[in-house]
Motif scaffolding. Structure first.
Motif, PDB file in Angstrom:
ATOM      1  N   ARG B  90       0.825  -1.202   0.000  1.00 15.91           N
ATOM      2  CA  ARG B  90       0.000   0.000   0.000  1.00 15.91           C
ATOM      3  C   ARG B  90       0.861   1.254   0.000  1.00 15.91           C
ATOM      4  O   ARG B  90       2.032   1.237   0.362  1.00 15.91           O
ATOM      5  CB  ARG B  90      -0.934   0.025   1.200  1.00 15.91           C
ATOM      6  CG  ARG B  90      -0.250   0.351   2.508  1.00 15.91           C
ATOM      7  CD  ARG B  90      -1.245   0.574   3.609  1.00 15.91           C
ATOM      8  NE  ARG B  90      -1.981   1.826   3.429  1.00 15.91           N
ATOM      9  CZ  ARG B  90      -2.854   2.295   4.292  1.00 15.91           C
ATOM     10  NH1 ARG B  90      -3.124   1.616   5.393  1.00 15.91           N
ATOM     11  NH2 ARG B  90      -3.482   3.429   4.082  1.00 15.91           N
ATOM     12  N   PHE B  92       0.372   5.612   1.124  1.00 22.42           N
ATOM     13  CA  PHE B  92      -0.365   6.358   2.137  1.00 22.42           C
ATOM     14  C   PHE B  92      -0.803   7.717   1.607  1.00 22.42           C
ATOM     15  O   PHE B  92      -0.166   8.285   0.732  1.00 22.42           O
ATOM     16  CB  PHE B  92       0.490   6.536   3.391  1.00 22.42           C
ATOM     17  CG  PHE B  92       0.830   5.246   4.052  1.00 22.42           C
ATOM     18  CD1 PHE B  92       0.031   4.736   5.057  1.00 22.42           C
ATOM     19  CD2 PHE B  92       1.930   4.516   3.642  1.00 22.42           C
ATOM     20  CE1 PHE B  92       0.340   3.530   5.663  1.00 22.42           C
ATOM     21  CE2 PHE B  92       2.241   3.303   4.244  1.00 22.42           C
ATOM     22  CZ  PHE B  92       1.441   2.810   5.258  1.00 22.42           C
ATOM     23  N   ARG B  96       4.566   8.362   3.124  1.00 22.88           N
ATOM     24  CA  ARG B  96       5.399   7.818   4.190  1.00 22.88           C
ATOM     25  C   ARG B  96       6.627   7.148   3.599  1.00 22.88           C
ATOM     26  O   ARG B  96       6.690   5.930   3.499  1.00 22.88           O
ATOM     27  CB  ARG B  96       4.613   6.792   5.007  1.00 22.88           C
ATOM     28  CG  ARG B  96       3.609   7.405   5.945  1.00 22.88           C
ATOM     29  CD  ARG B  96       2.971   6.331   6.772  1.00 22.88           C
ATOM     30  NE  ARG B  96       2.043   6.867   7.712  1.00 22.88           N
ATOM     31  CZ  ARG B  96       2.394   7.307   8.930  1.00 22.88           C
ATOM     32  NH1 ARG B  96       3.646   7.240   9.298  1.00 22.88           N
ATOM     33  NH2 ARG B  96       1.482   7.792   9.732  1.00 22.88           N
ATOM     34  N   LEU B  97       7.587   7.973   3.210  1.00 20.02           N
ATOM     35  CA  LEU B  97       8.867   7.409   2.771  1.00 20.02           C
ATOM     36  C   LEU B  97       9.789   7.342   3.981  1.00 20.02           C
ATOM     37  O   LEU B  97       9.408   7.727   5.084  1.00 20.02           O
ATOM     38  CB  LEU B  97       9.473   8.298   1.691  1.00 20.02           C
ATOM     39  CG  LEU B  97       8.747   8.299   0.348  1.00 20.02           C
ATOM     40  CD1 LEU B  97       9.272   9.416  -0.524  1.00 20.02           C
ATOM     41  CD2 LEU B  97       8.917   6.969  -0.366  1.00 20.02           C
ATOM     42  N   PHE B  98      11.009   6.854   3.782  1.00 23.73           N
ATOM     43  CA  PHE B  98      12.028   6.930   4.822  1.00 23.73           C
ATOM     44  C   PHE B  98      12.914   8.123   4.457  1.00 23.73           C
ATOM     45  O   PHE B  98      13.879   7.985   3.716  1.00 23.73           O
ATOM     46  CB  PHE B  98      12.834   5.637   4.875  1.00 23.73           C
ATOM     47  CG  PHE B  98      11.979   4.417   5.035  1.00 23.73           C
ATOM     48  CD1 PHE B  98      11.098   4.302   6.094  1.00 23.73           C
ATOM     49  CD2 PHE B  98      12.039   3.386   4.113  1.00 23.73           C
ATOM     50  CE1 PHE B  98      10.301   3.186   6.239  1.00 23.73           C
ATOM     51  CE2 PHE B  98      11.240   2.267   4.255  1.00 23.73           C
ATOM     52  CZ  PHE B  98      10.373   2.162   5.309  1.00 23.73           C
ATOM     53  N   PRO B  99      12.574   9.323   4.960  1.00 22.46           N
ATOM     54  CA  PRO B  99      13.132  10.549   4.366  1.00 22.46           C
ATOM     55  C   PRO B  99      14.653  10.668   4.430  1.00 22.46           C
ATOM     56  O   PRO B  99      15.248  11.187   3.509  1.00 22.46           O
ATOM     57  CB  PRO B  99      12.458  11.670   5.165  1.00 22.46           C
ATOM     58  CG  PRO B  99      11.795  11.035   6.308  1.00 22.46           C
ATOM     59  CD  PRO B  99      11.605   9.601   6.017  1.00 22.46           C
ATOM     60  N   ALA B 100      15.276  10.180   5.517  1.00 20.91           N
ATOM     61  CA  ALA B 100      16.727  10.366   5.617  1.00 20.91           C
ATOM     62  C   ALA B 100      17.490   9.335   4.787  1.00 20.91           C
ATOM     63  O   ALA B 100      18.671   9.490   4.536  1.00 20.91           O
ATOM     64  CB  ALA B 100      17.165  10.282   7.072  1.00 20.91           C
ATOM     65  N   MET B 101      16.800   8.264   4.376  1.00 24.90           N
ATOM     66  CA  MET B 101      17.493   7.231   3.602  1.00 24.90           C
ATOM     67  C   MET B 101      17.446   7.595   2.120  1.00 24.90           C
ATOM     68  O   MET B 101      16.566   8.321   1.674  1.00 24.90           O
ATOM     69  CB  MET B 101      16.838   5.871   3.854  1.00 24.90           C
ATOM     70  CG  MET B 101      16.853   5.483   5.313  1.00 24.90           C
ATOM     71  SD  MET B 101      16.011   3.938   5.655  1.00 24.90           S
ATOM     72  CE  MET B 101      17.261   2.759   5.201  1.00 24.90           C
ATOM     73  N   ARG B 175       8.229   1.909  -4.483  1.00 28.13           N
ATOM     74  CA  ARG B 175       8.648   1.157  -3.307  1.00 28.13           C
ATOM     75  C   ARG B 175       7.653   0.046  -3.002  1.00 28.13           C
ATOM     76  O   ARG B 175       8.038  -1.083  -2.717  1.00 28.13           O
ATOM     77  CB  ARG B 175       8.764   2.088  -2.093  1.00 28.13           C
ATOM     78  CG  ARG B 175       9.348   1.396  -0.890  1.00 28.13           C
ATOM     79  CD  ARG B 175       9.403   2.296   0.310  1.00 28.13           C
ATOM     80  NE  ARG B 175       8.062   2.635   0.780  1.00 28.13           N
ATOM     81  CZ  ARG B 175       7.834   3.447   1.793  1.00 28.13           C
ATOM     82  NH1 ARG B 175       8.830   4.011   2.425  1.00 28.13           N
ATOM     83  NH2 ARG B 175       6.592   3.715   2.166  1.00 28.13           N
ATOM     84  N   ALA B 176       6.360   0.382  -3.096  1.00 32.81           N
ATOM     85  CA  ALA B 176       5.352  -0.657  -2.875  1.00 32.81           C
ATOM     86  C   ALA B 176       5.512  -1.777  -3.898  1.00 32.81           C
ATOM     87  O   ALA B 176       5.395  -2.959  -3.564  1.00 32.81           O
ATOM     88  CB  ALA B 176       3.957  -0.046  -2.956  1.00 32.81           C
TER      89      ALA B 176
END
Lengths: 426, 277
Positions: B90, B92, B96-101, B175-176
């Motif tokens: 899914r 969002f 909702r990413l992993f912003p610092a990565m 990413r999903a």
């Protein structure tokens, strides 16, 4: 230079802020510096020290003015230069630099001018570096604010102390056990706090750290209580002991046919912790690039997104707690063996705070930052020994300055764990 | 409609205390189809997603997922991360990413479980096993293919949080997809995109449907996207299904027009206009 022109300040706002800060300083300094008690004729009496009070308030006023000016003119420039330096600090490109640094650490005890005191101090620094690296897994990578890390340090120390004194285990035999027991406690603590984050987690872990210390203080039959445990075995080099009175075939100086010297043990302990710390570093650097390390960082960034990608948050968090605790346990066992005596006194909350300060000051998740921060935090009070009673004041001032200059930590630049292969090599 | 059902939602009901957010919803999603869920604000669309992906436990209902070649599973009995492993991915509403990565790391984390197995729960990975290195190369290959597709190859090593908004949306979809799902649930993927970007989104979604043969569930307010890409549309209002069918059928359904615009005759606007607000 453009920057300085753009950010023009006006003198009135500067004065206003300085007066405000001086007023705060006055209120604080009045009870701290302004009053002095002495034994008068009719018992305890007190008088004012207006001079001192004036000096303190003026110092704050001028200091604040300098700070504001310095910030407006130089912070940007210095910050940019520093950031460029950190970003260019590439482990691959700087391999010779790192190799030479590690080589220097290995020959440190034999360098001229280096005496027993310095080697002992280096050992202390390395203990904190190792603890910092261990806590970095939990706080820096997994983002779980742990204020009770010293508990695992204590668990490791007491595990070895009890195994060594009661069951006559050697240091090397009990080192893995100390790590394993600490890791087990990491999971035990981790399980109930899985749902907590941030401040709440910090409070619970702080409580856990205190529980361990209080248990060790009060359970006298088990841990010796406040008296601690003495006579903990020292580490041996393949069975060779570093004592004067050891049997001939088991003592270091007899085996190598040299005169006995107390320095041998100090130097040997230094090498033990150096190797342990380097192993910790190697492990953390490596695991950061594995799926589990990336999952820790992803969990720190966004737990819900992690769940939506099929990452089991329970296992991931517990593994971070367990591995972080394990290195705390190793360091604890070494600490017990180095000192030969431990008591709950050594595992107070201030230790947790110092280790956390090392991680935060170094820049969360930065391995090299931990080295700098640990050196600064351990060495600064030592170097300032001549200022005796003022050294904690200087120490506090240094911390405040660093936090003003780089609130995100000294080395806070994050390097990706995986990069796209270059186009031409595809 | 002879195609096999991928997801079968039966009698889904979700109550929060006295509030019924979804009432007795039946819904089917099929492979190679885009099913859009639309409805006015507060209709319960995101709640359906949260039930499907395990973030909420439904009060009543059966959510069965039958991925071709795998055993049928009941999503209401599983934890959120198990549902993801079973093949439901899914995105969002608020990205909702992993912003610092880095961008690439975001796509590699999505392949966590495969990599974890290949690294033998980190033991093999620590020792540098060949199997793990191979799997990592494969994972980077998958990620780089998706980066090509969404046009973010040039910024692969930048922190994901530094990307512009539209790129972040596409990255979240990529990413999903990197978790190799059988059912992709997209929560307002076109929100905040301009018309050119939402056009690109359309072709991305159709590409995913046609090339990967998976089912897509789509919550969307942008009627251009809904009308152009969806194969069937389900309309919710106050937690109730009020209409379902092909986009044209639904857009002419008086009940739907009522739900969006109030009683007929009050306002001459069409459904499309309502979608654009």
């Amino acid at each position: 230079m453009n920057n300085t022109q753009r950010k023009r300040f006006n003198i009135s706002s500067l004065l206003k802020e300085c007066f405000l800060i001086s007023a705060v300083a006055f209120v604080l300094a009045l009870p701290l510096i302004g009053f002095r008690t002495f034994n008068g004729n009719e018992g305890l009496d007190w008088n004012f020290r207006w001079g001192y009070l004036l000096i303190a308030v003026t110092a704050v006023f001028i200091g604040r003015a300098i700070l504001i000016l310095w910030r407006q003119i130089h912070f940007d420039v210095v910050e940019k230069y520093w950031l460029k330096k950190i970003k260019s600090l590439n482990p691959k490109k700087h391999t010779p630099f790192f190799a030479i640094s590690i080589g220097l650490l290995f020959i440190l005890p034999f360098m001229p001018e280096v005496d027993r005191r310095i080697v002992d101090l280096a050992t202390l620094v390395l203990i904190y570096v190792m603890l910092g690296w261990g806590l970095n897994i939990v706080v820096g990578l997994a983002g779980l604010l742990d204020l009770g890390y010293v508990a695992f340090y204590a668990v490791g120390a007491y595990t070895f102390a009890l195994l060594g004194t009661v069951h006559d285990w050697s240091f090397w035999g009990s080192l893995p056990v100390a790590g394993a027991v600490a890791a087990m406690f990491g999971v035990l603590l981790g399980y109930p706090v899985l749902r907590l984050r941030g401040d709440y987690l910090a409070i619970v872990t702080l409580g856990f750290g205190e529980i361990i210390r209080v248990v060790l203080t009060n359970w006298v039959e088990f841990s010796g209580g406040p008296n601690g445990i003495a006579g903990i075995p020292r580490p041996t080099l393949f069975g060779l002991e570093f004592t004067r009175r050891a049997p001939e075939e088991q003592s270091f100086h007899h085996y190598f046919g040299i005169d006995f010297s107390g320095d041998h043990r100090i130097i040997f302990l230094y090498y033990v912790i150096l190797v342990l710390a380097l192993l910790t570093n190697f492990f953390v650097l490596r695991i950061r690039k594995l799926p589990i390390g990336r999952a820790w960082e992803a969990l720190r960034e966004d737990e819900i997104a992690c769940r939506s990608l099929g990452i089991n948050p329970v296992n991931t968090k517990l593994s971070a707690f367990a591995l972080g605790a394990m290195f705390g346990g190793f360091a604890g066992a070494f600490f017990a063996s180095r000192n030969g005596f431990i008591s709950p006194e050594s595992f107070t909350f201030i230790e947790s705070a110092i280790i956390l300060a090392i991680v935060v000051l170094g820049g969360m998740g930065s391995q090299i930052g931990v080295v700098f921060a640990a050196s600064a935090i351990v060495l600064l009070p030592e170097l300032l020994r001549e200022f005796s009673e003022y050294r904690m004041l200087f120490f506090g001032m240094a911390m405040v300055l660093v936090m003003l200059w780089r609130p995100q930590g000294l080395m806070s630049h994050r390097r990706p764990t995986v990069v796209l292969p270059a186009m031409d090599s595809k | 409609m002879s195609m096999r059902r991928l997801l079968d939602v039966e009698h889904l009901t979700m109550q929060f205390g006295g509030l019924t957010a979804i009432n007795d919803l039946n819904l089917v999603a099929r492979n190679r189809e885009i099913t859009a869920i639309i409805g006015p604000n507060g209709a319960g669309k995101t709640t359906v997603f949260n039930c499907l992906t395990g973030f909420y436990k439904p009060t009543v209902g059966r959510l069965s997922l039958s991925v071709p070649g795998r055993k049928e599973v009941y999503l209401e009995r599983m934890d959120d991360f198990q549902i993801a492993r079973a093949g439901v991915a899914r995105t969002f509403q608020n990205i909702r990413l992993f912003p610092a990565m880095s961008v690439l790391e975001n796509l590699i984390v999505a392949q966590h479980n495969e990599l974890m197995r290949a690294s033998m729960w980190s033991v093999g990975g620590l020792l540098g096993s060949r199997k793990y290195r191979k799997q990592e190369e494969l994972a980077i290959g998958v990620a780089s293919k998706w980066l090509d597709q969404i046009g973010l190859n040039g910024v692969a090593d930048k922190p994901a949080g530094d990307l512009p908004y539209g790129d972040q949306r596409r990255l979240e979809i990529a990413r999903a997809m990197c978790s190799k799902p059988a059912l992709l649930c997209l929560d307002e993927p076109a929100a905040g995109l301009n018309s050119q970007e939402s056009g690109e989104l359309n072709s991305l979604l159709c590409g995913i449907r046609d090339e990967h043969g998976i089912g897509i569930l789509l919550i969307e307010h942008d009627m251009d996207v809904v009308m152009n890409v969806s194969d069937q549309v389900v309309v919710l209002d106050h937690g109730q299904k009020i209409s379902a069918g092909s986009p044209t059928v639904v857009s002419e359904d008086p009940k739907v027009i009522n739900a969006y615009l109030g009683e007929p005759g009050e306002d001459p606007l069409s459904l499309e206009m309502a979608g654009r607000r």
